[in-house]
Write a protein that holds these residues in place. Structure first.
Motif, PDB file in Angstrom:
ATOM      1  N   HIS A  55     -28.378  45.808 -35.818  1.00  0.00           N
ATOM      2  CA  HIS A  55     -28.523  44.434 -35.353  1.00  0.00           C
ATOM      3  C   HIS A  55     -28.899  43.580 -36.567  1.00  0.00           C
ATOM      4  N   ARG A  60     -35.142  39.290 -35.433  1.00  0.00           N
ATOM      5  CA  ARG A  60     -34.142  40.307 -35.116  1.00  0.00           C
ATOM      6  C   ARG A  60     -33.187  39.708 -34.111  1.00  0.00           C
ATOM      7  N   THR A  93     -28.800  40.222 -32.515  1.00  0.00           N
ATOM      8  CA  THR A  93     -27.822  41.114 -31.897  1.00  0.00           C
ATOM      9  C   THR A  93     -26.919  41.673 -32.993  1.00  0.00           C
ATOM     10  N   ILE A  94     -25.788  42.244 -32.588  1.00  0.00           N
ATOM     11  CA  ILE A  94     -24.889  42.849 -33.569  1.00  0.00           C
ATOM     12  C   ILE A  94     -24.206  41.827 -34.469  1.00  0.00           C
TER      13      ILE A  94
END
Length: 166
Positions: free
Chosen positions: A64, A86, A88-89
């Protein structure tokens, strides 16, 4: 997981293995620990290439997006490395207010911002370039210079400064 696999050798920068068997995972863990040590408080930045290598070691294998800052004092010695967001992909929400707050909390004079691209391709998106501009403007209001924005991919890093995007 084993701990204390390495101990300091007799020569500076050398280590002795305590265990005869070392896995690939052990090696990668040790590389991360060494990179974290190289980016620890009070150390001077060795070179742009060394900084990119340490950031790549720390961020390249996340699945991620992670946005982080390398905080520096007036002489560009390291105050600390902090992962702030942080995502997502393929994206992470970054809040300039929180980046400024972190810089002020640690009394930073400058910083290098960084994030990874889980896709592996370190080329910046238009959103990355726009974010860099917004952060530079916000941090300039409190006299904190953004020295670079380094994007980490699987096969390497992209420096916005080195590529004329900053």
């Amino acid at each position: 997981m084993r701990y204390h696999m390495l101990k300091a050798g007799t020569e500076p920068g050398t280590y002795v293995m305590e265990s005869p068997i070392v896995t690939e995972h052990d090696i990668l863990t040790m590389a991360k620990q060494l990179s974290q040590k190289r980016l620890s408080k009070g150390r001077a930045l060795e070179s742009p290439q060394a900084v990119k290598e340490h950031l790549r070691t720390l961020l390249h294998d996340y699945e991620h997006e992670v946005f982080a800052v390398l905080l520096l004092d007036t002489k560009h010695k390291i105050i600390g490395f902090h992962e702030l967001f942080r995502g997502t992909i393929d994206s992470a929400s970054v809040y300039p207010r929180e980046v400024v707050k972190t810089a002020l909390e640690h009394n930073a004079a400058a910083m290098i911002i960084t994030h990874n691209h889980p896709s592996g391709n370190p080329e910046p998106s238009q959103a990355d370039i726009h974010l860099t501009t917004r952060l530079k403007e916000a941090l300039a209001l409190v006299d904190v210079r953004v020295l670079d924005h380094i994007i980490v991919g699987t096969d390497g890093c992209y420096s916005l400064v080195e590529n004329g995007n900053m």
